[in-house]
Motif scaffolding. Structure first.
Motif, PDB file in Angstrom:
ATOM      1  N   ARG A  59       0.855  -1.190   0.000  1.00 22.09           N
ATOM      2  CA  ARG A  59       0.000   0.000   0.000  1.00 22.09           C
ATOM      3  C   ARG A  59       0.890   1.240   0.000  1.00 22.09           C
ATOM      4  O   ARG A  59       1.834   1.340   0.773  1.00 22.09           O
ATOM      5  N   ARG A  60       0.586   2.184  -0.857  1.00 22.70           N
ATOM      6  CA  ARG A  60       1.355   3.416  -0.926  1.00 22.70           C
ATOM      7  C   ARG A  60       0.736   4.461   0.007  1.00 22.70           C
ATOM      8  O   ARG A  60      -0.483   4.620   0.041  1.00 22.70           O
ATOM      9  N   VAL A  61       1.578   5.149   0.756  1.00 20.20           N
ATOM     10  CA  VAL A  61       1.106   6.123   1.739  1.00 20.20           C
ATOM     11  C   VAL A  61       1.874   7.428   1.562  1.00 20.20           C
ATOM     12  O   VAL A  61       3.095   7.422   1.460  1.00 20.20           O
ATOM     13  N   VAL A  62       1.143   8.533   1.531  1.00 24.14           N
ATOM     14  CA  VAL A  62       1.756   9.861   1.446  1.00 24.14           C
ATOM     15  C   VAL A  62       1.287  10.686   2.637  1.00 24.14           C
ATOM     16  O   VAL A  62       0.085  10.813   2.874  1.00 24.14           O
ATOM     17  N   PHE A  63       2.236  11.227   3.389  1.00 26.34           N
ATOM     18  CA  PHE A  63       1.906  12.123   4.492  1.00 26.34           C
ATOM     19  C   PHE A  63       1.766  13.533   3.919  1.00 26.34           C
ATOM     20  O   PHE A  63       2.755  14.151   3.531  1.00 26.34           O
ATOM     21  N   ASP A  64       0.542  14.009   3.867  1.00 27.62           N
ATOM     22  CA  ASP A  64       0.210  15.255   3.170  1.00 27.62           C
ATOM     23  C   ASP A  64      -0.803  16.007   4.027  1.00 27.62           C
ATOM     24  O   ASP A  64      -2.006  15.910   3.821  1.00 27.62           O
TER      25      ASP A  64
END
Length: 208
Positions: A59-64
């Motif tokens: 799973r790809r996760v971006v902290f935004d």
């Protein structure tokens, strides 16, 4: 970083496909929205230099925190094949989070009074989704927040035979840190390995 959620396991690693296959991460997180905006990455696992099958992709996760990731990005474009989670704060505009959700992105709201607390909130919610480990790549800001949160078990640091210097050069880790050497976290184990022209330093900070 590679975190075994629920057992407090975390390793800090750079973007390196070989390391990713060693880590067997359940989620691959970029270090923050700055990396995602500057590089427009895909955040996919590429063992042996080739993209892994969709069912084997983490799973790809971006902290935004402010939901600035554009729906036109490569990350969002592949959401039908590979899950994408955006970690935002309560300060994110509803219109922006709605646009990402409409594109198929899973939006996760991290809560807490400071960055380390929001890191723990995000990891707890990822754990509830069944994610058992996380590999973090990216810059020093979020890495420092993970360190301050006490969520790093292992660090893998690549050193290249290149000198840059500069008064504005950033440290590998930011965050609050500690004031005294006696308060610093010390490695339980420490290993070095030659990877091409680079040197990989692996340090286990605590047991999983």
């Amino acid at each position: 970083m590679c975190r075994r959620i629920g057992e407090h396991g975390l390793a800090l690693l750079p973007a390196n496909a070989r390391v990713l296959t060693h880590c067997n991460a359940g989620a691959l997180a970029t270090g923050g929205i700055g990396t995602a905006l500057a590089d427009d990455p895909q955040l996919t696992a590429r063992p042996d230099g080739l993209p892994a099958e969709p069912e084997r992709q983490p799973r790809r996760v971006v902290f935004d925190s402010l939901a600035r990731l554009p729906p036109s990005s490569q990350l969002v474009a592949a959401v039908a094949e590979i899950p994408l989670t955006i970690v935002v704060s309560r300060a994110a505009a509803r219109a922006d989070t709605d646009a990402l959700e409409a594109a198929g992105v899973h939006v996760l709201v991290a809560t807490g009074e400071n960055e380390p607390a929001r890191v723990r909130s995000a990891l707890d919610q990822l754990g509830a989704l069944g994610v058992a480990s996380v590999l973090l790549e990216g810059g020093p800001h979020l890495a420092g927040a993970f360190l301050d949160a006490g969520e790093i078990d292992e660090i893998r640091l690549f050193l290249a035979p290149i000198l840059l210097g500069g008064s504005a050069a950033r440290d590998p880790l930011e965050g609050e840190g500690v004031e005294r050497i006696s308060e610093a976290m010390r490695a339980l184990t420490f290993d070095c390995e030659r990877i091409g022209q680079d040197l990989l330093i692996s340090a286990r900070l605590r047991e999983w």
